[in-house]
Design a protein around this motif. Structure first.
Motif, PDB file in Angstrom:
ATOM      1  N   TYR A 145       0.843  -1.194   0.000  1.00  0.00           N
ATOM      2  CA  TYR A 145       0.000   0.000   0.000  1.00  0.00           C
ATOM      3  C   TYR A 145       0.882   1.250   0.000  1.00  0.00           C
ATOM      4  CZ  TYR A 145      -4.154  -2.774   1.135  1.00  0.00           C
ATOM      5  OH  TYR A 145      -5.194  -3.672   1.103  1.00  0.00           O
ATOM      6  N   TYR A 146       0.449   2.271  -0.752  1.00  0.00           N
ATOM      7  CA  TYR A 146       1.204   3.518  -0.868  1.00  0.00           C
ATOM      8  C   TYR A 146       0.281   4.711  -0.628  1.00  0.00           C
ATOM      9  CZ  TYR A 146       4.940   0.724  -2.896  1.00  0.00           C
ATOM     10  OH  TYR A 146       5.927  -0.213  -3.082  1.00  0.00           O
ATOM     11  N   VAL A 147       0.851   5.780  -0.079  1.00  0.00           N
ATOM     12  CA  VAL A 147       0.092   7.001   0.200  1.00  0.00           C
ATOM     13  C   VAL A 147      -0.258   7.685  -1.112  1.00  0.00           C
ATOM     14  CG1 VAL A 147       0.136   9.269   1.331  1.00  0.00           C
ATOM     15  CG2 VAL A 147       1.214   7.281   2.444  1.00  0.00           C
ATOM     16  N   GLU A 148      -1.545   8.074  -1.243  1.00  0.00           N
ATOM     17  CA  GLU A 148      -1.998   8.793  -2.430  1.00  0.00           C
ATOM     18  C   GLU A 148      -1.471  10.227  -2.427  1.00  0.00           C
ATOM     19  OE1 GLU A 148      -3.323   8.179  -5.136  1.00  0.00           O
ATOM     20  OE2 GLU A 148      -5.009   6.765  -5.061  1.00  0.00           O
ATOM     21  N   ASN A 149      -1.434  10.840  -3.596  1.00  0.00           N
ATOM     22  CA  ASN A 149      -1.026  12.234  -3.717  1.00  0.00           C
ATOM     23  C   ASN A 149      -2.240  13.118  -3.473  1.00  0.00           C
ATOM     24  OD1 ASN A 149       0.119  14.664  -4.275  1.00  0.00           O
ATOM     25  ND2 ASN A 149       0.426  14.304  -6.461  1.00  0.00           N
ATOM     26  N   LEU A 150      -2.266  13.797  -2.299  1.00  0.00           N
ATOM     27  CA  LEU A 150      -3.401  14.653  -1.948  1.00  0.00           C
ATOM     28  C   LEU A 150      -3.129  16.123  -2.260  1.00  0.00           C
ATOM     29  CD1 LEU A 150      -4.464  13.077   1.475  1.00  0.00           C
ATOM     30  CD2 LEU A 150      -5.254  12.522  -0.817  1.00  0.00           C
ATOM     31  N   ASN A 151      -1.924  16.451  -2.732  1.00  0.00           N
ATOM     32  CA  ASN A 151      -1.636  17.846  -3.102  1.00  0.00           C
ATOM     33  C   ASN A 151      -2.517  18.238  -4.287  1.00  0.00           C
ATOM     34  OD1 ASN A 151       0.264  18.292  -1.146  1.00  0.00           O
ATOM     35  ND2 ASN A 151       1.952  17.481  -2.377  1.00  0.00           N
ATOM     36  N   PRO A 152      -2.931  19.497  -4.415  1.00  0.00           N
ATOM     37  CA  PRO A 152      -2.491  20.634  -3.607  1.00  0.00           C
ATOM     38  C   PRO A 152      -3.359  20.874  -2.380  1.00  0.00           C
ATOM     39  CG  PRO A 152      -3.840  21.418  -5.403  1.00  0.00           C
ATOM     40  CD  PRO A 152      -3.809  19.925  -5.525  1.00  0.00           C
ATOM     41  N   PHE A 153      -4.164  19.841  -1.967  1.00  0.00           N
ATOM     42  CA  PHE A 153      -5.059  20.055  -0.828  1.00  0.00           C
ATOM     43  C   PHE A 153      -4.262  20.020   0.470  1.00  0.00           C
ATOM     44  CE2 PHE A 153      -7.275  17.599  -4.140  1.00  0.00           C
ATOM     45  CZ  PHE A 153      -8.172  18.587  -4.546  1.00  0.00           C
ATOM     46  N   LYS A 154      -4.622  20.932   1.354  1.00  0.00           N
ATOM     47  CA  LYS A 154      -3.932  20.972   2.642  1.00  0.00           C
ATOM     48  C   LYS A 154      -5.001  21.043   3.725  1.00  0.00           C
ATOM     49  CE  LYS A 154       0.366  22.179   4.373  1.00  0.00           C
ATOM     50  NZ  LYS A 154       1.648  21.840   4.013  1.00  0.00           N
ATOM     51  N   ILE A 155      -4.974  20.166   4.674  1.00  0.00           N
ATOM     52  CA  ILE A 155      -5.988  20.133   5.725  1.00  0.00           C
ATOM     53  C   ILE A 155      -5.288  20.199   7.075  1.00  0.00           C
ATOM     54  CG2 ILE A 155      -7.880  18.791   6.731  1.00  0.00           C
ATOM     55  CD1 ILE A 155      -8.174  17.403   4.037  1.00  0.00           C
ATOM     56  N   ASP A 156      -5.758  21.133   7.884  1.00  0.00           N
ATOM     57  CA  ASP A 156      -5.231  21.212   9.247  1.00  0.00           C
ATOM     58  C   ASP A 156      -6.014  20.239  10.119  1.00  0.00           C
ATOM     59  OD1 ASP A 156      -3.384  23.207   8.670  1.00  0.00           O
ATOM     60  OD2 ASP A 156      -4.889  24.791   8.919  1.00  0.00           O
ATOM     61  N   VAL A 157      -5.318  19.280  10.659  1.00  0.00           N
ATOM     62  CA  VAL A 157      -5.971  18.244  11.458  1.00  0.00           C
ATOM     63  C   VAL A 157      -5.513  18.377  12.907  1.00  0.00           C
ATOM     64  CG1 VAL A 157      -6.310  15.767  11.772  1.00  0.00           C
ATOM     65  CG2 VAL A 157      -5.973  16.711   9.471  1.00  0.00           C
ATOM     66  N   PRO A 158      -6.469  18.499  13.829  1.00  0.00           N
ATOM     67  CA  PRO A 158      -6.054  18.593  15.227  1.00  0.00           C
ATOM     68  C   PRO A 158      -5.442  17.280  15.690  1.00  0.00           C
ATOM     69  CG  PRO A 158      -8.435  18.324  15.066  1.00  0.00           C
ATOM     70  CD  PRO A 158      -7.918  18.530  13.677  1.00  0.00           C
ATOM     71  N   LYS A 159      -4.465  17.394  16.562  1.00  0.00           N
ATOM     72  CA  LYS A 159      -3.858  16.183  17.098  1.00  0.00           C
ATOM     73  C   LYS A 159      -4.873  15.460  17.974  1.00  0.00           C
ATOM     74  CE  LYS A 159       0.907  17.862  17.102  1.00  0.00           C
ATOM     75  NZ  LYS A 159       2.093  18.155  17.924  1.00  0.00           N
ATOM     76  N   ILE A 160      -4.782  14.150  17.955  1.00  0.00           N
ATOM     77  CA  ILE A 160      -5.757  13.349  18.693  1.00  0.00           C
ATOM     78  C   ILE A 160      -5.745  13.697  20.172  1.00  0.00           C
ATOM     79  CG2 ILE A 160      -6.278  10.986  19.461  1.00  0.00           C
ATOM     80  CD1 ILE A 160      -5.506  10.050  16.662  1.00  0.00           C
ATOM     81  N   ASP A 161      -4.566  13.938  20.716  1.00  0.00           N
ATOM     82  CA  ASP A 161      -4.498  14.191  22.151  1.00  0.00           C
ATOM     83  C   ASP A 161      -4.970  15.590  22.535  1.00  0.00           C
ATOM     84  OD1 ASP A 161      -2.438  15.661  21.144  1.00  0.00           O
ATOM     85  OD2 ASP A 161      -0.841  14.673  22.285  1.00  0.00           O
ATOM     86  N   THR A 162      -5.312  16.448  21.533  1.00  0.00           N
ATOM     87  CA  THR A 162      -5.803  17.785  21.860  1.00  0.00           C
ATOM     88  C   THR A 162      -7.320  17.885  21.731  1.00  0.00           C
ATOM     89  OG1 THR A 162      -5.597  18.597  19.584  1.00  0.00           O
ATOM     90  CG2 THR A 162      -3.675  18.833  21.016  1.00  0.00           C
ATOM     91  N   LEU A 163      -7.967  16.817  21.248  1.00  0.00           N
ATOM     92  CA  LEU A 163      -9.414  16.850  21.105  1.00  0.00           C
ATOM     93  C   LEU A 163     -10.062  16.885  22.477  1.00  0.00           C
ATOM     94  CD1 LEU A 163      -9.915  14.212  18.271  1.00  0.00           C
ATOM     95  CD2 LEU A 163     -10.034  16.696  18.070  1.00  0.00           C
ATOM     96  N   PRO A 164     -11.155  17.668  22.619  1.00  0.00           N
ATOM     97  CA  PRO A 164     -11.813  17.746  23.932  1.00  0.00           C
ATOM     98  C   PRO A 164     -12.434  16.412  24.309  1.00  0.00           C
ATOM     99  CG  PRO A 164     -13.149  18.803  22.245  1.00  0.00           C
ATOM    100  CD  PRO A 164     -11.839  18.486  21.609  1.00  0.00           C
ATOM    101  N   THR A 165     -12.328  16.061  25.555  1.00  0.00           N
ATOM    102  CA  THR A 165     -12.916  14.824  26.049  1.00  0.00           C
ATOM    103  C   THR A 165     -13.837  15.141  27.218  1.00  0.00           C
ATOM    104  OG1 THR A 165     -11.024  14.476  27.530  1.00  0.00           O
ATOM    105  CG2 THR A 165     -10.953  13.406  25.369  1.00  0.00           C
ATOM    106  N   ALA A 166     -14.852  14.331  27.383  1.00  0.00           N
ATOM    107  CA  ALA A 166     -15.780  14.526  28.498  1.00  0.00           C
ATOM    108  C   ALA A 166     -15.059  14.203  29.805  1.00  0.00           C
ATOM    109  CB  ALA A 166     -16.990  13.618  28.330  1.00  0.00           C
ATOM    110  N   PRO A 167     -15.304  15.014  30.843  1.00  0.00           N
ATOM    111  CA  PRO A 167     -14.649  14.736  32.122  1.00  0.00           C
ATOM    112  C   PRO A 167     -15.095  13.394  32.684  1.00  0.00           C
ATOM    113  CG  PRO A 167     -16.388  16.377  32.378  1.00  0.00           C
ATOM    114  CD  PRO A 167     -16.204  16.164  30.913  1.00  0.00           C
ATOM    115  N   LYS A 168     -14.155  12.682  33.245  1.00  0.00           N
ATOM    116  CA  LYS A 168     -14.482  11.380  33.811  1.00  0.00           C
ATOM    117  C   LYS A 168     -15.237  11.559  35.120  1.00  0.00           C
ATOM    118  CE  LYS A 168     -10.662   8.711  31.839  1.00  0.00           C
ATOM    119  NZ  LYS A 168      -9.497   7.853  32.129  1.00  0.00           N
ATOM    120  N   ARG A 169     -16.312  10.766  35.255  1.00  0.00           N
ATOM    121  CA  ARG A 169     -17.081  10.814  36.490  1.00  0.00           C
ATOM    122  C   ARG A 169     -16.357  10.035  37.577  1.00  0.00           C
ATOM    123  NH1 ARG A 169     -23.161   9.163  35.359  1.00  0.00           N
ATOM    124  NH2 ARG A 169     -23.238   9.613  37.586  1.00  0.00           N
TER     125      ARG A 169
END
Length: 466
Positions: A73-97
């Motif tokens: 498997y090889y990565v497709e060429n997505l240029n010239p598209f550029k998407i800002d993706v938030p890091k997984i560890d920065t996504l808001p999470t519900a507070p644990k009860r």
């Protein structure tokens, strides 16, 4: 480098898929880059090969990667598209009860006697399944609820609560808060005010606040809401619990009921009658509803099956005055009933067969035993140290303790002894008026067999308060 958490609620393939996608979108994995072989990646992270294959196939379907036969498997060429993706560890999470473990829980609202213990209810559910399975197709049902169920309920309400209504006046909802939302949408917050008992049910207050209504708290006296205060309210929706005031437990006498109805007629107001646990009176006959004596058609009646059957059925209803029906149908022209057909069909059979009334009678007997045990225990053992408010009905008491400590301190003391009990302060709009020595003592969730030990532990904490 991937982080795979095998204790996470997300499946392993989803975790791998999301991290690979993020690497591609962020540019860390560039176009044409070869992905690790499925066997290699599975071995490195101690995953099954199917997990890796599923992640790769999902990426392929979405166009992030492409397979080359015999190569990988090889990565497709997505240029010239550029998407800002938030890091997984920065996504808001519900507070644990924070889950505490209690030996005894004097919870309010939970039931240890419910419809699931009824063979008749289970039979009605199975019959409803059969009914639906035999249909040639399943369609959206009537917006206000099944007409058969509404006819059956209108007859039951007249016999049990004196409520005078036709099936056309009944609207089924998914609970008290949805009922209040519907009412809020029938009246403009710019033209109408809202008033309710203080103390009163917090859920009601929150719904009306969210709908931008100005809220007037009306003091509750020993015999229910103050009728003197409301005389200065005009063009107002007034929410009351006349048959069993929540949370203090008083019953509104006939003189005040007549005053409320006269106020509604003279001051262009509406009364919202919340009849939430009217069936559960233990030593007297049930009190007829306020709606039953309203000749002016100014009462909006609210009922629920949360206390009589089970809260997780999410089934309640509104009885609207006739002259509000056109407004309701105009504003809810495209609405669908939120109560599942399965529940409606089962409920119709359960009520019409008489099994619902038999269930209510058995439930009343069950909770009366607990109610009477607690009342006698407090009278015999805690006389001079504590007293109960709101006797003879419902699923809770208000426990008044002879102490100068604040509610937060009292809750902490009970928690240390692994007893869960609730404050009354949240029910007050005017917090300064809330007696700090009062707590909400629910008994609907605690088994009868545990009551002796539970009350003994409760009394020991009260005895140590000094």
């Amino acid at each position: 480098m991937f982080i795979v958490d095998k204790k996470s609620g997300a499946s392993l393939y989803e975790q791998l898929y999301e991290q690979l996608k993020q690497q591609i979108l962020s540019g860390n994995m560039v176009a044409g880059q070869r992905l690790p072989a499925t066997r290699e990646l599975a071995s490195e992270y101690q995953l099954s090969r199917n997990t890796v294959i599923n992640a790769y196939q999902q990426l392929e379907v979405e166009g992030y990667i492409k397979p080359i036969i015999g190569s990988g498997y090889y990565v497709e060429n997505l240029n010239p598209f550029k998407i800002d993706v938030p890091k997984i560890d920065t996504l808001p999470t519900a507070p644990k009860r924070v889950e505490r473990t209690y030996d005894y829980t004097f919870a309010y609202g939970d039931l240890d006697y419910n419809c699931y213990s009824s063979k008749a209810w289970r039979k009605c559910m199975l019959n409803a399944y059969d009914n639906l399975s035999f249909r040639s197709s399943i369609a959206y049902e009537e917006p206000q609820g099944f007409s058969d169920l509404r006819h059956i309920l209108s007859s039951y309400l007249y016999l049990s609560r004196g409520v005078k209504c036709s099936a056309e006046q009944i609207v089924f909802t998914s609970g008290h808060q949805q009922s209040m939302n519907i009412i809020a949408n029938l009246f403009s917050h710019t033209d109408w005010s809202f008033a309710m008992e203080d103390p009163g049910y917090t859920g009601t207050r929150h719904v009306m606040e969210q709908n931008h209504f100005h809220i007037t708290p009306v003091p509750v006296e020993d015999d229910g809401i103050s009728t003197d205060v409301i005389q200065n309210l005009f063009h107002t929706l007034l929410c009351v619990t006349p048959s069993h005031q929540f949370p203090l437990g008083s019953v509104l006498p006939i003189s005040k009921r007549l005053q409320l109805l006269e106020w509604a007629k003279k001051n262009n107001g509406y009364i919202i009658e919340d009849d939430y646990d009217s069936e559960l009176r233990y030593h007297n006959r049930p009190i007829p509803s306020l709606q039953s004596i309203d000749s002016g058609d100014r009462t909006i009646y609210l009922g629920t099956f949360s206390k009589s059957l089970s809260p997780d059925l999410r089934t309640a209803y509104i009885v609207l005055p006739v002259h509000l029906l056109d407004s309701y149908r105009e504003k809810y022209l495209y609405a669908n009933c939120t109560v599942p057909a399965l529940v409606q069909l089962a409920l119709a059979e359960y009520i019409e067969s008489g099994e619902y009334q038999r269930h209510i009678n058995a439930m009343r007997t069950h909770y009366r035993k607990k109610h009477d045990y607690i009342r006698k225990y407090v009278t015999d053992t805690l006389s001079g140290k504590a007293a109960l408010l709101g006797e003879d009905s419902g699923l809770h008491f208000v426990l008044s303790i002879q102490t100068k400590r604040k509610q937060t301190e009292l809750i902490e003391e009970f928690t240390r002894k692994r007893i869960q009990i609730y404050p009354t302060e949240p029910f007050w709009s005017n917090k300064a008026l809330c007696p700090q020595n009062q707590l909400l003592l629910g008994f609907s969730a605690i088994p009868l067999t545990q009551l002796p030990k539970a009350m003994k532990s409760l009394s020991e904490v009260i005895g140590d308060l000094g």
